[in-house]
Design a protein around this motif. Structure first.
Motif, short mmCIF file in Angstrom:
data_model
loop_
_atom_site.label_atom_id
_atom_site.label_comp_id
_atom_site.label_asym_id
_atom_site.label_seq_id
_atom_site.Cartn_x
_atom_site.Cartn_y
_atom_site.Cartn_z
N LEU A 80 0.83 -1.20 0.00
CA LEU A 80 0.00 0.00 0.00
C LEU A 80 0.87 1.25 0.00
O LEU A 80 0.36 2.36 -0.11
CB LEU A 80 -0.91 0.01 1.23
N GLY A 81 2.18 1.08 0.14
CA GLY A 81 3.09 2.21 0.11
C GLY A 81 3.52 2.69 1.48
O GLY A 81 4.10 3.75 1.61
N GLU A 130 -6.27 2.40 6.39
CA GLU A 130 -4.81 2.49 6.31
C GLU A 130 -4.30 3.01 4.95
O GLU A 130 -3.52 3.96 4.92
CB GLU A 130 -4.20 1.12 6.64
N PRO A 131 -4.75 2.44 3.81
CA PRO A 131 -4.26 2.98 2.54
C PRO A 131 -4.61 4.45 2.35
O PRO A 131 -3.82 5.22 1.79
CB PRO A 131 -4.95 2.12 1.47
N ALA A 154 -10.01 -8.18 2.08
CA ALA A 154 -8.70 -8.04 1.45
C ALA A 154 -8.83 -7.45 0.04
O ALA A 154 -8.01 -6.62 -0.37
CB ALA A 154 -7.99 -9.40 1.39
N ILE A 155 -9.87 -7.86 -0.68
CA ILE A 155 -10.10 -7.30 -2.02
C ILE A 155 -10.46 -5.82 -1.90
O ILE A 155 -9.96 -4.98 -2.65
CB ILE A 155 -11.20 -8.10 -2.75
N ALA A 156 -11.30 -5.50 -0.91
CA ALA A 156 -11.69 -4.10 -0.71
C ALA A 156 -10.46 -3.25 -0.40
O ALA A 156 -10.31 -2.14 -0.91
CB ALA A 156 -12.70 -3.99 0.44
N ARG A 157 -9.55 -3.80 0.42
CA ARG A 157 -8.34 -3.04 0.74
C ARG A 157 -7.53 -2.77 -0.52
O ARG A 157 -7.02 -1.65 -0.71
CB ARG A 157 -7.48 -3.83 1.73
N ALA A 158 -7.42 -3.79 -1.38
CA ALA A 158 -6.65 -3.61 -2.61
C ALA A 158 -7.31 -2.56 -3.50
O ALA A 158 -6.63 -1.85 -4.24
CB ALA A 158 -6.51 -4.93 -3.34
N LEU A 159 -8.65 -2.46 -3.43
CA LEU A 159 -9.35 -1.53 -4.31
C LEU A 159 -9.42 -0.11 -3.76
O LEU A 159 -9.82 0.81 -4.46
CB LEU A 159 -10.78 -2.02 -4.55
N MET A 160 -9.04 0.08 -2.48
CA MET A 160 -9.18 1.40 -1.85
C MET A 160 -8.46 2.49 -2.63
O MET A 160 -8.91 3.62 -2.70
CB MET A 160 -8.62 1.37 -0.42
#
Lengths: 298, 244
Positions: free
Chosen positions: A195-196, B103-104, B147-153
């Motif tokens: 995420l960086g 977090e992202p 986990a998919i939602a996090r990747a898409l954030m």
């Protein structure tokens, strides 16, 4: 209230963390030893705060006509060689004990935690250098090293605290490193890196929170040792200086009369035993609640 | 059509041991490309190298036309995200869904967090009730949705999927695959999927690359999974082993 706390779909951040704390405290309350420990520690804290109101006499006021009186209705724990009320001194001594314990924990636990987490997270040379340093500190007996530091810094309660803190952190660094190693390659750490997130952010926000629970357990269990080390330094005359009513120093003074006036050394000794036991019980209870490895066994 | 990912003669090593050699392929933008092969064939390693988790590589790698550095970087995070195999290991055990998803946004300084999180949860088909749950209060499929939602954030263009369903029950697998397929259509994503499960690949992908012993032996259109039109002997064995 109960339903709000145990809800499995909380509506806010606050409710989620309150629910977790509620469940943990529920588990803690089901553990009789932990409750006993918490009560003793609660008593210690209460005594330290309310010392002026509980203590019947001044801890330092001398009265030479009342020298070395045995325990009685007037003096519950007797008097010492300067006619001071031992009960009052033990009560005031709880402040010093609590201060030592709290300051040592505040200094050494975060220090050990950060060093251990950095060491475990980065590995390689960082790990070797930091753990080498930790090994140097670990290889010497705690009390001897604390003695050396106090001797170098000069006797006194502040220096005793610093010395104990310096000797206490390596154990915490070891634990934090071991914990960090178990999940530094975990996918949630990788995901956060992707995420960086910077390394410092990952250590502070993701790694440290996972180390804290075992750290809290360990620190609580170590409290007894810290109290004993502080008392040991006091006994040797390197900790709190007279007329401060430090328990170890009080035992040291009572040593001279131990055969004829047993209460002078025994009463502060009982206080040390009670508080050490309290921390041990609480630590054991916390371990059952917080340590994921022991969870589910009982 | 622009290329989303381009690998040119890529060699990847783990502490000096070369595990992948000479991998070359291009994934077009909007395409769904699969790497298949048995365990240990190096397919996940290729994914990790693209993500920046296996920095020991040589050769050429560009992502959306830009040459790729060797570690994870913050700019790449906005365009390329990864979903891991194990939904039990890829979520922080002490953080709520809300904390995981914010977090992202915090790392990249994005605002409107609450709205974005709610939208992401809707997108992956999770009820708002899940927002403040901890991972241990959810099932494997629900965790994988998080986990998919996090990747898409971060609204990436490319998703790297490392066996996203192999740790899940068969019924849940289908749900997650449908979800991934729908998300790809809605958000025009490029997928690079790693799998050893040929039916999953047949359902999700346009083209497949067959890997064995760290090398790509064949790149074929997905129709080969239906008619068995593989040219390489290893591909044919793999195809036959999956009951094709």
């Amino acid at each position: 209230m109960h339903a709000w706390l145990i809800s499995d779909s909380p509506a806010s951040r606050l409710q989620a963390s309150a629910g977790r704390a509620y469940r943990a405290s529920g588990m803690l309350l089901r553990n009789p030893l932990a409750v006993a420990g918490a009560l003793i520690i609660g008593l210690l804290i209460f005594t330290a705060i309310a010392a002026p109101w509980i203590a019947p006499e001044s801890p330092v006021g001398q009265n030479l006509s009342n020298r070395l009186l045995p325990p009685s209705a007037d003096h519950w724990m007797g008097t010492d060689e300067l006619g001071r009320d031992i009960f009052s001194r033990v009560i005031y001594g709880s402040r010093i004990t609590l201060m030592i314990v709290a300051l040592v924990a505040v200094i050494s636990a975060p220090l050990g935690l950060v060093i251990g987490a950095i060491s475990g997270y980065f590995g390689g040379w960082t790990d070797r250098i930091l753990m080498g340093l930790t090994d140097v500190f670990l290889s010497m007996p705690k009390l001897i090293m604390a003695l050396a530091f106090v001797a170098a810094l000069g006797p006194g309660i502040e220096n005793a605290i610093i010395a104990i803190a310096i000797t206490a952190w390596p154990a915490y660094a070891r634990i934090a490193r071991a914990e960090t190693l178990t999940f530094r390659n975990a996918e949630f750490v990788s995901a956060t890196r992707l995420l960086g997130a910077s390394h410092s952010r990952i250590i502070v926000r993701h790694v440290l929170p996972l180390c804290t629970s075992s750290m809290i357990v360990r620190v609580t269990l170590d409290m007894a040792g810290i109290i004993l080390t502080a008392a040991g330094l006091g006994f040797l005359g390197l900790g709190a200086q007279p007329p401060l009513p430090e328990w170890g120093a009080m035992i040291s003074r009572g040593r001279v009369f131990i055969l004829d006036q047993w209460w002078v050394a025994t009463m502060p000794g009982l206080a040390i035993i009670l508080v050490s036991l309290g921390f041990c019980f609480l630590g054991d209870g916390l371990r059952d609640v917080l340590d994921p490895k022991s969870a589910g066994k009982s | 059509m622009t290329t989303a990912i381009s690998l040119d003669n890529l060699d990847i090593s783990y502490s000096g041991n070369r595990v992948v050699q000479g991998v070359t392929f291009d994934v077009a933008e909007g395409e769904s490309f699969a790497l298949v092969g048995e365990s240990g064939s190096g397919k996940s390693t290729v994914l990790k190298a693209i993500a920046g988790l296996a920095p020991e590589w040589t050769g050429g790698m560009t992502v959306l036309g830009k040459p790729r550095g060797h570690g994870p970087d913050k700019d790449l995070a906005r365009t390329c995200q990864m979903v891991f195999q194990d939904p039990y290991g890829s979520l922080h055990p002490r953080k709520t869904v809300d904390a995981v998803l914010s977090e992202p946004l915090a790392i990249h300084g994005l605002g409107d967090r609450s709205e974005r999180i709610e939208k992401a949860l809707r997108d992956v088909g999770l009820d708002r009730r899940f927002r403040f749950r901890y991972p241990h209060q959810m099932s494997g499929g629900q965790r994988q949705r998080v986990a998919i939602a996090r990747a898409l954030m971060l609204e990436p263009k490319i998703m790297l999927l490392d066996e996203p369903t192999s740790a899940l029950d068969v019924s849940v697998q289908a749900e997650i695959l449908n979800l991934l397929k729908r998300l790809r259509a809605e958000q025009n994503l490029t997928y690079l999927l790693v799998s050893h499960d040929l039916p999953v690949v047949g359902f999700m992908c346009d083209r497949i690359a067959v890997m064995t012993k760290g090398q790509i032996v064949e790149i074929a259109p997905v129709t080969a999974l239906h008619d068995g039109a593989f040219s390489d002997p290893y591909s044919r064995t793999l195809y036959a082993a999956s009951g094709g």
